[in-house]
Design a protein around this motif. Structure first.
Motif, PDB file in Angstrom:
ATOM      1  N   THR A 170       0.857  -1.195   0.000  1.00  0.00           N
ATOM      2  CA  THR A 170       0.000   0.000   0.000  1.00  0.00           C
ATOM      3  C   THR A 170       0.890   1.242   0.000  1.00  0.00           C
ATOM      4  O   THR A 170       1.829   1.335   0.798  1.00  0.00           O
ATOM      5  CB  THR A 170      -0.913   0.028   1.252  1.00  0.00           C
ATOM      6  OG1 THR A 170      -1.640  -1.207   1.300  1.00  0.00           O
ATOM      7  CG2 THR A 170      -1.884   1.183   1.186  1.00  0.00           C
ATOM      8  N   GLY A 171       0.570   2.172  -0.918  1.00  0.00           N
ATOM      9  CA  GLY A 171       1.380   3.385  -0.985  1.00  0.00           C
ATOM     10  C   GLY A 171       0.787   4.400  -1.941  1.00  0.00           C
ATOM     11  O   GLY A 171      -0.210   4.137  -2.627  1.00  0.00           O
ATOM     12  N   PRO A 172       1.423   5.569  -2.017  1.00  0.00           N
ATOM     13  CA  PRO A 172       0.880   6.674  -2.804  1.00  0.00           C
ATOM     14  C   PRO A 172       1.256   6.616  -4.292  1.00  0.00           C
ATOM     15  O   PRO A 172       2.184   5.923  -4.683  1.00  0.00           O
ATOM     16  CB  PRO A 172       1.545   7.896  -2.160  1.00  0.00           C
ATOM     17  CG  PRO A 172       2.843   7.375  -1.651  1.00  0.00           C
ATOM     18  CD  PRO A 172       2.634   5.940  -1.277  1.00  0.00           C
ATOM     19  N   VAL A 173       0.507   7.393  -5.092  1.00  0.00           N
ATOM     20  CA  VAL A 173       0.855   7.593  -6.497  1.00  0.00           C
ATOM     21  C   VAL A 173       0.815   9.097  -6.776  1.00  0.00           C
ATOM     22  O   VAL A 173       0.115   9.829  -6.082  1.00  0.00           O
ATOM     23  CB  VAL A 173      -0.133   6.880  -7.459  1.00  0.00           C
ATOM     24  CG1 VAL A 173      -0.265   5.424  -7.109  1.00  0.00           C
ATOM     25  CG2 VAL A 173      -1.505   7.528  -7.461  1.00  0.00           C
ATOM     26  N   ALA A 174       1.553   9.521  -7.786  1.00  0.00           N
ATOM     27  CA  ALA A 174       1.527  10.943  -8.174  1.00  0.00           C
ATOM     28  C   ALA A 174       1.544  11.052  -9.696  1.00  0.00           C
ATOM     29  O   ALA A 174       2.285  10.330 -10.364  1.00  0.00           O
ATOM     30  CB  ALA A 174       2.735  11.662  -7.586  1.00  0.00           C
ATOM     31  N   LEU A 175       0.690  11.942 -10.194  1.00  0.00           N
ATOM     32  CA  LEU A 175       0.680  12.274 -11.635  1.00  0.00           C
ATOM     33  C   LEU A 175       1.238  13.681 -11.742  1.00  0.00           C
ATOM     34  O   LEU A 175       0.656  14.621 -11.200  1.00  0.00           O
ATOM     35  CB  LEU A 175      -0.759  12.205 -12.164  1.00  0.00           C
ATOM     36  CG  LEU A 175      -1.020  12.742 -13.566  1.00  0.00           C
ATOM     37  CD1 LEU A 175      -0.180  12.013 -14.606  1.00  0.00           C
ATOM     38  CD2 LEU A 175      -2.501  12.614 -13.920  1.00  0.00           C
ATOM     39  N   VAL A 176       2.389  13.840 -12.432  1.00  0.00           N
ATOM     40  CA  VAL A 176       3.076  15.134 -12.365  1.00  0.00           C
ATOM     41  C   VAL A 176       3.138  15.894 -13.686  1.00  0.00           C
ATOM     42  O   VAL A 176       3.380  17.096 -13.687  1.00  0.00           O
ATOM     43  CB  VAL A 176       4.502  14.977 -11.783  1.00  0.00           C
ATOM     44  CG1 VAL A 176       4.450  14.671 -10.307  1.00  0.00           C
ATOM     45  CG2 VAL A 176       5.305  13.910 -12.504  1.00  0.00           C
ATOM     46  N   ALA A 177       2.945  15.219 -14.822  1.00  0.00           N
ATOM     47  CA  ALA A 177       3.021  15.939 -16.103  1.00  0.00           C
ATOM     48  C   ALA A 177       2.368  15.111 -17.189  1.00  0.00           C
ATOM     49  O   ALA A 177       2.161  13.902 -17.044  1.00  0.00           O
ATOM     50  CB  ALA A 177       4.488  16.198 -16.471  1.00  0.00           C
ATOM     51  N   GLU A 178       2.023  15.794 -18.281  1.00  0.00           N
ATOM     52  CA  GLU A 178       1.574  15.062 -19.470  1.00  0.00           C
ATOM     53  C   GLU A 178       2.034  15.810 -20.699  1.00  0.00           C
ATOM     54  O   GLU A 178       2.340  16.996 -20.650  1.00  0.00           O
ATOM     55  CB  GLU A 178       0.058  14.856 -19.471  1.00  0.00           C
ATOM     56  CG  GLU A 178      -0.776  16.079 -19.256  1.00  0.00           C
ATOM     57  CD  GLU A 178      -2.227  15.677 -18.987  1.00  0.00           C
ATOM     58  OE1 GLU A 178      -2.858  15.139 -19.909  1.00  0.00           O
ATOM     59  OE2 GLU A 178      -2.699  15.895 -17.855  1.00  0.00           O
ATOM     60  N   GLY A 179       2.137  15.103 -21.817  1.00  0.00           N
ATOM     61  CA  GLY A 179       2.598  15.745 -23.045  1.00  0.00           C
ATOM     62  C   GLY A 179       2.573  14.773 -24.196  1.00  0.00           C
ATOM     63  O   GLY A 179       1.939  13.720 -24.131  1.00  0.00           O
ATOM     64  N   MET A 180       3.256  15.186 -25.283  1.00  0.00           N
ATOM     65  CA  MET A 180       3.363  14.336 -26.472  1.00  0.00           C
ATOM     66  C   MET A 180       4.823  13.926 -26.633  1.00  0.00           C
ATOM     67  O   MET A 180       5.715  14.770 -26.517  1.00  0.00           O
ATOM     68  CB  MET A 180       2.955  15.114 -27.735  1.00  0.00           C
ATOM     69  CG  MET A 180       1.481  15.405 -27.821  1.00  0.00           C
ATOM     70  SD  MET A 180       0.527  13.888 -28.094  1.00  0.00           S
ATOM     71  CE  MET A 180      -1.120  14.550 -27.844  1.00  0.00           C
ATOM     72  N   LEU A 181       5.068  12.662 -26.941  1.00  0.00           N
ATOM     73  CA  LEU A 181       6.439  12.194 -27.164  1.00  0.00           C
ATOM     74  C   LEU A 181       7.018  12.877 -28.395  1.00  0.00           C
ATOM     75  O   LEU A 181       6.349  12.970 -29.430  1.00  0.00           O
ATOM     76  CB  LEU A 181       6.449  10.687 -27.415  1.00  0.00           C
ATOM     77  CG  LEU A 181       6.271   9.741 -26.235  1.00  0.00           C
ATOM     78  CD1 LEU A 181       6.448   8.312 -26.713  1.00  0.00           C
ATOM     79  CD2 LEU A 181       7.254  10.061 -25.119  1.00  0.00           C
ATOM     80  N   ASP A 182       8.251  13.341 -28.292  1.00  0.00           N
ATOM     81  CA  ASP A 182       8.948  13.904 -29.440  1.00  0.00           C
ATOM     82  C   ASP A 182       9.312  12.764 -30.393  1.00  0.00           C
ATOM     83  O   ASP A 182       9.811  11.724 -29.949  1.00  0.00           O
ATOM     84  CB  ASP A 182      10.202  14.603 -28.933  1.00  0.00           C
ATOM     85  CG  ASP A 182      10.839  15.455 -30.006  1.00  0.00           C
ATOM     86  OD1 ASP A 182      10.872  16.675 -29.806  1.00  0.00           O
ATOM     87  OD2 ASP A 182      11.289  14.883 -31.019  1.00  0.00           O
ATOM     88  N   SER A 183       9.069  12.959 -31.688  1.00  0.00           N
ATOM     89  CA  SER A 183       9.301  11.870 -32.648  1.00  0.00           C
ATOM     90  C   SER A 183      10.764  11.427 -32.685  1.00  0.00           C
ATOM     91  O   SER A 183      11.071  10.293 -33.042  1.00  0.00           O
ATOM     92  CB  SER A 183       8.840  12.290 -34.042  1.00  0.00           C
ATOM     93  OG  SER A 183       9.556  13.435 -34.431  1.00  0.00           O
ATOM     94  N   SER A 184      11.681  12.316 -32.260  1.00  0.00           N
ATOM     95  CA  SER A 184      13.102  11.937 -32.273  1.00  0.00           C
ATOM     96  C   SER A 184      13.398  10.799 -31.289  1.00  0.00           C
ATOM     97  O   SER A 184      14.432  10.131 -31.400  1.00  0.00           O
ATOM     98  CB  SER A 184      13.969  13.150 -31.921  1.00  0.00           C
ATOM     99  OG  SER A 184      13.708  13.532 -30.590  1.00  0.00           O
ATOM    100  N   LEU A 185      12.498  10.588 -30.326  1.00  0.00           N
ATOM    101  CA  LEU A 185      12.704   9.513 -29.349  1.00  0.00           C
ATOM    102  C   LEU A 185      12.234   8.163 -29.886  1.00  0.00           C
ATOM    103  O   LEU A 185      12.443   7.131 -29.249  1.00  0.00           O
ATOM    104  CB  LEU A 185      11.939   9.818 -28.050  1.00  0.00           C
ATOM    105  CG  LEU A 185      12.311  11.123 -27.344  1.00  0.00           C
ATOM    106  CD1 LEU A 185      11.369  11.406 -26.179  1.00  0.00           C
ATOM    107  CD2 LEU A 185      13.760  11.055 -26.850  1.00  0.00           C
ATOM    108  N   LEU A 186      11.605   8.180 -31.059  1.00  0.00           N
ATOM    109  CA  LEU A 186      10.940   6.968 -31.544  1.00  0.00           C
ATOM    110  C   LEU A 186      11.577   6.415 -32.806  1.00  0.00           C
ATOM    111  O   LEU A 186      10.930   5.718 -33.589  1.00  0.00           O
ATOM    112  CB  LEU A 186       9.451   7.265 -31.794  1.00  0.00           C
ATOM    113  CG  LEU A 186       8.702   7.812 -30.578  1.00  0.00           C
ATOM    114  CD1 LEU A 186       7.266   8.145 -30.919  1.00  0.00           C
ATOM    115  CD2 LEU A 186       8.749   6.818 -29.414  1.00  0.00           C
ATOM    116  N   SER A 187      12.860   6.718 -33.025  1.00  0.00           N
ATOM    117  CA  SER A 187      13.482   6.215 -34.264  1.00  0.00           C
ATOM    118  C   SER A 187      14.230   4.916 -33.986  1.00  0.00           C
ATOM    119  O   SER A 187      14.537   4.607 -32.853  1.00  0.00           O
ATOM    120  CB  SER A 187      14.420   7.257 -34.839  1.00  0.00           C
ATOM    121  OG  SER A 187      15.260   7.747 -33.844  1.00  0.00           O
TER     122      SER A 187
END
Ligand SMILES: N[C@@H](CCC[C@H](N)C(=O)O)C(=O)O
Length: 280
Positions: free
Chosen positions: A263-280
């Protein structure tokens, strides 16, 4: 080839153990080890300890499938902190206080216990040398290996391999130096997560971790489960304890049926779109 489709991501963490979470249930997007490494890179990517992919359920028994990638691009079967984060997301989306997540290690039942507080049944602790796995038959309660001040660990699988070393003072251990050597010890054919643990009281353990495929993190959920199981097996604690990590506290209970509740906490800290350069 570079993927130019839009891929939304969420940044979440459990006690500072941080994740980039990709929900590919609509897109069917397939991550590769190189993409996981690029996303996790703290200098050139988004930076995280693990990349977590939510996929369509593979059986009628769960709400979703979860795949897990370490920062070095290796795949792992279990991650306690990510399980709480994904369970929280699924419960939010469904307006429910219960979720079931399927992983390579099995089905995990999760429940909302408060505001951003989640409990997960992490499944049974596995204690046989073959299940961890070890390279040869060894008593997992006293594995006999050691280096420097770290000796005689307890072996536990929580769906992923752990070696727990009990010490007098976790702060005195040079985990950055000893962790990688022990992670790659010959006894661990699939490498291992390395925990150093100091028993503070029968219901309180201080723990630090060197994670397989990632390095030192501020918390490891499966590591906390493995540590409580190891401490209870050695008779050092009761079967329920708070495990104090660098990033905060998890409450762990080893149930009579061998399942381990976290049992423990969760945190949602940011959201965005992946940069296509990370997906090559
Ligand atoms: N941070 C996780 C564990 C992640 C996987 C681990 N590095 C492995 O390779 O098994 C947790 O919260 O359990």
């Amino acid at each position: 080839m570079t993927d130019t489709t839009d891929h939304p991501f969420l940044k979440m963490h459990g006690l500072g153990n941080d994740f980039v979470v990709l929900d590919v249930r609509q897109s069917g997007f397939a991550l590769t080890p190189a993409m996981a490494r690029a996303i996790a890179d703290r200098r050139t990517g988004l930076g995280c300890d693990q990349v977590v992919v939510i996929e369509t359920a593979r059986s009628g028994l769960s709400d979703a499938w979860m795949s897990l990638w370490n920062a070095d691009g290796s795949v792992t079967s279990a991650c306690g902190n990510a399980t709480r984060c994904v369970a929280w997301l699924l419960m939010q989306q469904a307006g429910s206080d219960h979720a079931v997540i399927e992983t390579k290690a099995g089905l995990l039942d999760a429940e909302m216990r408060g505001d951003k507080l989640v409990a997960v049944d992490m499944g049974p602790a596995r204690l046989d040398w073959r299940e961890i796995p070890l390279a040869k038959p060894v008593d997992t309660l006293h594995m006999g290996i050691g280096i420097g001040s770290l000796t005689d660990p307890v072996g536990v699988s929580m769906g992923n391999p752990h070696a727990v070393f009990f010490v007098g003072d976790v702060a005195a251990i040079d985990l950055a130096a000893l962790g990688p050597v022990l992670e790659h010890h010959d006894l661990f054919p699939e490498r291992a997560n390395i925990e150093v643990a100091q028993v503070l009281a029968p219901d309180r353990i201080r723990m630090r971790v060197w994670e397989r495929g990632t390095g030192i993190t501020s918390a490891c959920g499966t590591g906390a489960c493995a540590t409580l199981v190891a401490a209870a097996r050695r008779g050092l604690t009761a079967r329920k304890a708070d495990v104090v990590l660098d990033g905060g506290v998890l409450t762990i209970e080893w149930l009579p049926d061998d399942h381990v509740m976290m049992t423990g906490p969760v945190a949602l800290v940011a959201e965005g779109m992946l940069d296509s350069s990370l997906l090559s």
